[in-house]
Motif scaffolding. Sequence first.
Motif, PDB file in Angstrom:
ATOM      1  N   UNK A   1      38.003  46.047  34.989  1.00 48.35           N
ATOM      2  CA  UNK A   1      37.578  45.520  36.294  1.00 48.35           C
ATOM      3  C   UNK A   1      38.100  44.096  36.503  1.00 48.35           C
ATOM      4  N   UNK A   2      38.046  43.283  35.450  1.00 49.71           N
ATOM      5  CA  UNK A   2      38.521  41.900  35.560  1.00 49.71           C
ATOM      6  C   UNK A   2      40.017  41.857  35.843  1.00 49.71           C
ATOM      7  N   UNK A   3      40.779  42.707  35.126  1.00 50.11           N
ATOM      8  CA  UNK A   3      42.232  42.729  35.333  1.00 50.11           C
ATOM      9  C   UNK A   3      42.581  43.220  36.730  1.00 50.11           C
ATOM     10  N   UNK A   4      41.848  44.205  37.237  1.00 48.30           N
ATOM     11  CA  UNK A   4      42.113  44.711  38.579  1.00 48.30           C
ATOM     12  C   UNK A   4      41.853  43.643  39.638  1.00 48.30           C
ATOM     13  N   UNK A   5      40.819  42.846  39.427  1.00 46.75           N
ATOM     14  CA  UNK A   5      40.445  41.837  40.424  1.00 46.75           C
ATOM     15  C   UNK A   5      41.316  40.594  40.353  1.00 46.75           C
ATOM     16  N   UNK A   6      41.792  40.267  39.161  1.00 48.43           N
ATOM     17  CA  UNK A   6      42.440  38.965  38.958  1.00 48.43           C
ATOM     18  C   UNK A   6      43.956  39.010  38.879  1.00 48.43           C
ATOM     19  N   UNK A   7      44.561  40.186  38.960  1.00 44.36           N
ATOM     20  CA  UNK A   7      46.008  40.266  38.766  1.00 44.36           C
ATOM     21  C   UNK A   7      46.671  40.984  39.922  1.00 44.36           C
ATOM     22  N   UNK A   8      47.979  40.777  40.035  1.00 46.85           N
ATOM     23  CA  UNK A   8      48.776  41.463  41.045  1.00 46.85           C
ATOM     24  C   UNK A   8      49.489  42.649  40.375  1.00 46.85           C
ATOM     25  N   UNK A   9      50.242  43.388  41.176  1.00 45.80           N
ATOM     26  CA  UNK A   9      50.941  44.557  40.640  1.00 45.80           C
ATOM     27  C   UNK A   9      50.276  45.828  41.137  1.00 45.80           C
TER      28      UNK A   9
ATOM     29  N   UNK B   1      42.169  30.562  35.770  1.00 46.86           N
ATOM     30  CA  UNK B   1      40.853  31.095  35.368  1.00 46.86           C
ATOM     31  C   UNK B   1      40.845  32.614  35.267  1.00 46.86           C
ATOM     32  N   UNK B   2      41.571  33.283  36.169  1.00 50.67           N
ATOM     33  CA  UNK B   2      41.650  34.741  36.096  1.00 50.67           C
ATOM     34  C   UNK B   2      42.310  35.205  34.819  1.00 50.67           C
ATOM     35  N   UNK B   3      43.368  34.489  34.393  1.00 50.13           N
ATOM     36  CA  UNK B   3      44.041  34.848  33.149  1.00 50.13           C
ATOM     37  C   UNK B   3      43.092  34.716  31.967  1.00 50.13           C
ATOM     38  N   UNK B   4      42.361  33.611  31.914  1.00 46.80           N
ATOM     39  CA  UNK B   4      41.411  33.423  30.817  1.00 46.80           C
ATOM     40  C   UNK B   4      40.298  34.475  30.865  1.00 46.80           C
ATOM     41  N   UNK B   5      39.912  34.874  32.067  1.00 49.22           N
ATOM     42  CA  UNK B   5      38.869  35.897  32.196  1.00 49.22           C
ATOM     43  C   UNK B   5      39.343  37.221  31.607  1.00 49.22           C
ATOM     44  N   UNK B   6      40.611  37.588  31.869  1.00 45.34           N
ATOM     45  CA  UNK B   6      41.140  38.831  31.309  1.00 45.34           C
ATOM     46  C   UNK B   6      41.227  38.738  29.796  1.00 45.34           C
ATOM     47  N   UNK B   7      41.686  37.587  29.283  1.00 41.56           N
ATOM     48  CA  UNK B   7      41.783  37.405  27.829  1.00 41.56           C
ATOM     49  C   UNK B   7      40.410  37.541  27.183  1.00 41.56           C
ATOM     50  N   UNK B   8      39.412  36.908  27.773  1.00 41.29           N
ATOM     51  CA  UNK B   8      38.064  36.933  27.191  1.00 41.29           C
ATOM     52  C   UNK B   8      37.491  38.345  27.200  1.00 41.29           C
ATOM     53  N   UNK B   9      37.662  39.055  28.325  1.00 45.48           N
ATOM     54  CA  UNK B   9      37.102  40.412  28.399  1.00 45.48           C
ATOM     55  C   UNK B   9      37.862  41.380  27.486  1.00 45.48           C
TER      56      UNK B   9
END
Length: 610
Positions: free
Chosen positions: A322-330, A378-386
């Motif tokens: 969910x975090x990757x879908x919300x915070x990334x493009x592609x 912050x989105x990148x760090x959120x994906x790394x943490x999750x």
Amino acid sequence: CGRLGARATLLALGLAAFAALAIARSTRGLVRPSREAPRAPLATVDVALLSALAAALVLRLWAGFDKTVFLYDTLSYHLHTPATWLAERRLTIVPAVFGDPSPAYAPSNLELWFAFLMAPLHSDYLAGSGQIAFAALGVLAVVAAVREGGGSRTAALGAGLAFFWIPEIWQQARTAMSDLGMAALLLATLPFLDRLRKRPNDGDLLTAAAALGLAIGTKYVAALMAMPFAVAMVAVLVKQRRARPRVLAAAAAVVMATGGFWYARNAWLTGNPFYPVASFGLPGLYDRAAMRAWIYHLPTTDLRALAAIWIAAGKGFCLAVATALLCSRGALEKWLLAGLTALFWFAVPYQESRFLFAAFGVAAVVIGLGIARATTVPGRYAVVITLGAALLEGAGGELPPVPERFWATLAAVVGLAADLLWDRVPARARRSTAVAAIVLATAAGAAALTRGLRDYRARDPGYGIGTGIDDTWAWFRANVQGTRVAYTGTNLAFPLTGRELANHVSYVNVAGKPGDRLHDFGRRTAPPGRAATPEPAPYRDGAGFDTWLRNLRAAGAEVLFVAALDEIVARNVAADGDRFPVERAWADAHPELFRLRYESPDARVYGIAP
């Protein structure tokens, strides 16, 4: 060609190898030199993740060798079908009478793989864990897709490990099933799709087509779940202006050669590539409406059930997705994920979580790419943490904890420590140290496999599904060897093959001719008033003792195994008060022909007089 033997297989493999080498030599000049930058050395965390993955795969393989509880489908047709092929030395339609009849006609690429593993040892020792190769392929596909999409090696390895940690994938990796194989082959198209988007190449297209063909050759549902990948391939070709008829025809030919031939066989024999499911006006025994009314279908309006299936993959994993879908493009992977989930829920009649494995793999790719494609820091760090949370949750495993996951985690720690200490090893000693480690690991693996095979041959494998029939299988293995066995009342026939697959086990018709198959019975007029069911048994219509005895003689049967019907199967197959099919009453009524050798509430075994 009816030549499934050692010599014919060796010849076929030799011809295939010769053809592959010839093609490689003829196209060598067409391959453009790689312009990629040299790969960076492995980071310490990469070594830790690789160590965990390698240990997890080895531990799953060993757990598969030592298992005593087996999945129903493993014993009903994933192992029984290749054992029958080996006994008859040709590919045949192996009847599935008591329950879902469709496995008899289902695409069987994985069963071919299991036959390949069973043949040299005359045992299911290797085949029983045959999906471990596809677990490795699935992880590799996730890693390669992340790397091709621009993700880092660390993110790719983390995504691959997160995919392997998913509880149901972890459990099925050590079995002879086909769901993980289907998913791995579908996922194997992803790296080549990314390569096609960046630098169009016919070789990448044909390789992706081969993966797609191998995937649809694993089971019927794969043809449906492959659609998003096929659409993505065509969309890339159209965008790159490479959708030429010649290229599309070549890709279609590869798909047909690697998996579509099963559907062509069905169309030739029955008039329907998806037989026995009636579809598109083609002949069959039941339709999608009957399947959707059956007990395995989940109401599509109950989205909580769909959410529960995803959450069962791991709360940390779902949070990372969910975090990757919300915070990334592609877009490509996101559309694939949405398409696979929608097809699974709305188009697949039986929404069993194992059919969603490919979507889990795409979700892992989304996580791995989410780090590189995050739109904000912050989105990148959120994906790394999750992602880290998903890996920690996976390392802990289910409750109670899974010992293998502890050892895999320990392997990661050891790998991390070894990498930190490697720089302290003198440069001259590094090569010899690495070679010695490889030799020792290879020798230990060979010794473990040899000992395991010796123990396996000496003991009862302990086939079991947790019911009273387990004891009957143990008795049968100890007392029946090297004979032709006729079975009835169950689709769980593989445990009757005995040591070294010495027993030739088959269902013998009680109606029709000895070689009649489901489509032969399906052409007859069904009895009036029969309700539509996805588990019909026209094999049993018009059963007669004389017909059965004639067919037993034609099959050369020496032993009869009669099992009590499962409660669900008994809805569609006539049975007595003890849930036994009519063959038990016939055998008991003719003791001069059938000598009772074993009895229990769950089964009877008779010797058949010559």
